[in-house]
Write an enzyme that holds these catalytic residues in place. Sequence first.
Site, mmCIF file in Angstrom:
data_model
loop_
_atom_site.group_PDB
_atom_site.id
_atom_site.type_symbol
_atom_site.label_atom_id
_atom_site.label_comp_id
_atom_site.label_asym_id
_atom_site.label_seq_id
_atom_site.Cartn_x
_atom_site.Cartn_y
_atom_site.Cartn_z
ATOM 1 N N GLU A 64 0.811 -1.216 0.000
ATOM 2 C CA GLU A 64 0.000 0.000 0.000
ATOM 3 C C GLU A 64 0.848 1.272 0.000
ATOM 4 O OE1 GLU A 64 -3.160 1.723 3.230
ATOM 5 O OE2 GLU A 64 -3.112 -0.422 2.879
ATOM 6 N N ASP A 65 1.962 1.248 0.723
ATOM 7 C CA ASP A 65 2.690 2.488 0.991
ATOM 8 C C ASP A 65 4.111 2.564 0.436
ATOM 9 O OD1 ASP A 65 0.481 3.361 2.407
ATOM 10 O OD2 ASP A 65 1.269 2.744 4.342
#
Length: 183
Positions: A64-65
């Site tokens: 996600e990051d």
Amino acid sequence: MTALLDFARALDFAAHKHIDQRRKGVRAEPYVNHLSEVALMVAEATEGQDPVAVIAALLHDTLEDTDASYEEIERNFGAEVASVVAETTDDKRLRKAERKQRQIDTAPHASPRAKLVKLADKVSNLRSMAVSPPADWPLSRKVEYFEWAHAVVAGLRGTNERLEALFDRAYHDGLAALRAESV
């Protein structure tokens, strides 16, 4: 011995992938602190008996990051870990409101390991929000975050009593702290 080596490799991988990231709160803690807290809670909840869940907890935000790919996680840590990480990853292509609703909707259907990671993640996030909230968030937004986390966890209930008790404590203590801050 393999589980310990895999854990150390996952910690190193996560630390390097998140190297420049900080938490959003006023203390701006290194992001790896969050990952290690989530992994510790999962390790304690499973009494150290589920290294796949613990390693997935360390890696739960990498897709996600960071620039990490599913294939990279699968290649380095195996299909089971990659699957749990994928289950705990928000689809950043969706609008924020859709992502938040999707977490509520999918929580009851997550795998047992993903539920453990999600529970520990929410505990960590609430603890952080209570002691180091984002400086630019008004009280209403902080309370709204707590209520959203509560809705997600409602779908995770029945997974692990220990983590659920930690969540309940973080939820009630955090809301009390936030409300006291506004007085």
